[in-house]
Design an enzyme around this catalytic site. Structure first.
Site, PDB file in Angstrom:
ATOM      1  N   HIS A   1      -0.842 -14.302  29.116  1.00 13.70           N
ATOM      2  CA  HIS A   1      -2.126 -13.554  29.539  1.00 13.70           C
ATOM      3  C   HIS A   1      -3.025 -13.460  28.266  1.00 13.70           C
ATOM      4  CE1 HIS A   1       0.320  -9.898  28.709  1.00 13.70           C
ATOM      5  NE2 HIS A   1      -1.171  -9.508  28.021  1.00 13.70           N
TER       6      HIS A   1
ATOM      7  N   ASP B   1       5.228 -15.708  31.255  1.00 13.00           N
ATOM      8  CA  ASP B   1       4.279 -14.853  30.411  1.00 13.00           C
ATOM      9  C   ASP B   1       4.469 -15.204  29.027  1.00 13.00           C
ATOM     10  OD1 ASP B   1       2.037 -13.641  29.780  1.00 13.00           O
ATOM     11  OD2 ASP B   1       2.984 -11.569  29.985  1.00 13.00           O
TER      12      ASP B   1
ATOM     13  N   SER C   1       0.138  -6.714  23.338  1.00 15.55           N
ATOM     14  CA  SER C   1       0.769  -7.998  24.193  1.00 15.55           C
ATOM     15  C   SER C   1       1.046  -9.048  23.218  1.00 15.55           C
ATOM     16  CB  SER C   1      -0.063  -8.257  25.357  1.00 15.55           C
ATOM     17  OG  SER C   1      -0.264  -7.297  26.197  1.00 15.55           O
TER      18      SER C   1
END
Length: 445
Positions: free
Chosen positions: A188, A219, A298
């Site tokens: 993402h 992911d 992230s």
């Protein structure tokens, strides 16, 4: 007898000047040779103290013999008097100046030494607080196993990832997986990229990067920077983790590069179902931690107490409403590194990742109520589940000892394992409990 007896030169008076009887006190014995009358030629000096009345230590009520000196003999030579300024004799000024200068020098030296000791002891700026350490620690000397030692080891391998997209610039974190420039990050972070990516290294330098491949369902994405001789991370074993193990999270939360936070493993195999509206749904059995993780973390590494990467920071839980900026509340989740490493190797080797399946569908009308397992809605005839003897309608109670309560639990936990892994399944058929072994496979799509 009220006058002075000039015969012997003695004047007997009381302290207040009252005349006493002439002659020495009764029974007094003269000291020294007899004294001639004052002013008589050839007289000798009296043995008596001539200013006894001024003696502060004398008994005021005791009689005193006071000698009144007479005029000096006319023919006698004057008593020699020392002239302080006469040549060949020490001058009074010099005699006084020497001890004065000595005292000043000694005082200055003592003051300087006292000040130096006071400053060295911490009293130069006021009251000294705290005990003086027995031995000052070495500057920046940290044990390799300390948190600071682990941070020093890992930080050179952590990068900030920037990707241009239609909405602007997307920014996240990543870490160097190989010396030739492969970097692991989240899907993402790079999804929706329309231009070239770049990374910012720990030392502030930058380098362009290209997207090698990505797997939306797990992911995980891999990018490659145009630089060699990089320092890759050391990989750990996420299957060896235990709840309570200390961990560190690295990344660039809210664009604050080179940030390190500490926490523990709060839970293992926490089922995560995530995704953006209109995008793929991501399932994974996550490592839960209370280390502070925010937007921008992230793709950054989660490491153990030895500095080995055991997870990829991916999502956080928040109490804010949809669309609002979320922040850390001590609930962060990372993709296990064993799963992320396997997917990375697939992407580098083939350009895409394999998806692990059990060969059955869950949920739907056959969902078990009360959280007592997961019912199989359908079983593929030639799939792994069918090969292990499972049938539609069976209720999966545990997979490798992990209890199943939601359909997403089975999906996430199966994808944690690599294709070809053998897992133990405990299930219920009717009222009977049974066990079987299932060899998981890769999705043929």
């Amino acid at each position: 007898m009220g006058g002075t007896d000039v015969t012997d030169g003695w004047d007997w008076r009381q302290p207040g000047g009252t005349p006493a009887s002439a002659g020495p006190p009764a029974g007094a014995t003269p000291v020294g040779p007899p004294t001639a009358p004052h002013g008589a030629p050839g007289g000798t000096t009296s043995p008596w103290w001539s200013d006894a009345l001024a003696d502060p230590w004398r008994d005021p009520y005791a009689p005193a013999a006071v000698v009144i000196p007479g005029a000096p003999d006319a023919g006698a030579a004057p008593e020699p008097v020392s002239d302080p300024d006469a040549p060949g004799r020490p001058r009074l000024r010099q005699l006084l100046l020497v001890p004065l200068i000595t005292a000043l020098l000694a005082g200055s030296l003592g003051g300087a030494l006292g000040y130096a000791f006071a400053v060295r002891g911490g009293a130069g700026g006021g009251v000294a607080l705290g005990a003086r350490p027995a031995e000052a620690p070495g500057l920046a000397q940290r044990r390799p196993e300390s948190l600071a030692g682990v941070a020093e080891k890992v930080l050179p391998s952590v990068v900030t990832v920037r990707v241009s997209s239609l909405g602007g610039v997307s920014e996240g974190s990543g870490f160097i997986a190989s010396a030739d420039g492969h970097v692991i990050t989240n899907d993402h972070v790079v999804s929706g990229a329309t231009g070239r990516a770049s990374v910012v290294f720990n030392d502030g330098s930058t380098a362009p990067a290209t997207v090698v491949g990505q797997d939306p369902e797990s992911d995980i994405a891999v990018i490659k920077v145009s630089r060699t001789g990089l320092r890759p991370v050391e990989f750990g074993d996420s299957d060896a983790l235990a709840v309570g193990d200390p961990v560190l999270a690295f990344g660039s939360p809210l664009s604050l590069a080179n940030t390190v936070t500490a926490g523990i493993v709060s839970a293992l195999d926490r089922t995560m179902q995530a995704g953006e509206p209109g995008g793929p749904v991501r399932y994974y059995a996550a490592i839960q931690t209370d280390a502070a993780v925010n937007h921008g973390n992230s793709g950054g590494p989660l490491v153990d107490s030895a500095g080995r990467v055991i997870g990829v920071n991916s999502t956080i839980k928040s109490l804010v409403a949809e669309g609002q900026e979320a922040g850390n509340i001590g609930l962060a989740f990372a993709i296990p590194i064993n799963q992320a490493k396997r997917i990375t190797q697939d992407i580098i080797g083939t350009g895409k990742a394999r998806r692990t399946v059990i060969g059955a569908q869950v949920g739907g009308a056959g969902t078990v109520t009360g959280g007592a397992g997961v019912r199989l809605a359908a079983v593929e005839p030639s799939g792994p589940a069918a090969g292990a003897g499972l049938k539609a309608g069976d209720v999966i109670l545990k997979l490798n000892g992990r209890p199943m309560t939601e359909p997403t639990d089975l999906i996430a936990l199966v994808r944690k394992f690599a294709p070809g892994s053998v897992v133990t399944v405990e299930y219920r058929r009717g009222s009977a409990r049974q066990n079987t072994s299932v060899t998981l496979a890769a999705d043929a799509k």
